[in-house]
Design a protein around this motif. Sequence first.
Motif: not given
Length: 66
Positions: A6-19
Motif C-alpha cells: 500500500q505504501i509503495r502504491q501510494e508513493r508511485h501514485r505521487r511520483n515520489l522516489t524512496q529518498a
Amino acid sequence: MKYGEQIRQERHRRNLTQAQLAALASVCPSMISKMEASESVRLDSLRRVLFALNMSVMIHPPIILA
C-alpha cells in the motif's frame, strides 16, 4: 494487501522516489525500503511515513489460538 504494498502504491501514485518520501517523513531511505518489503519497523517510523502520505492503516492483532 500487505501494508508495504500500500505504501509503495501510494508513493508511485505521487511520483515520489524512496529518498523523496524518506525526506518528507524524516526517516532514512533504507526505512522506506524495509517498509515496502513489509519488514518489521518501529511504529513511530511507520506513523511518520503514513502521515507524510496522508494515509492510515488498520492494524489487526494476531489471532492466538489456544
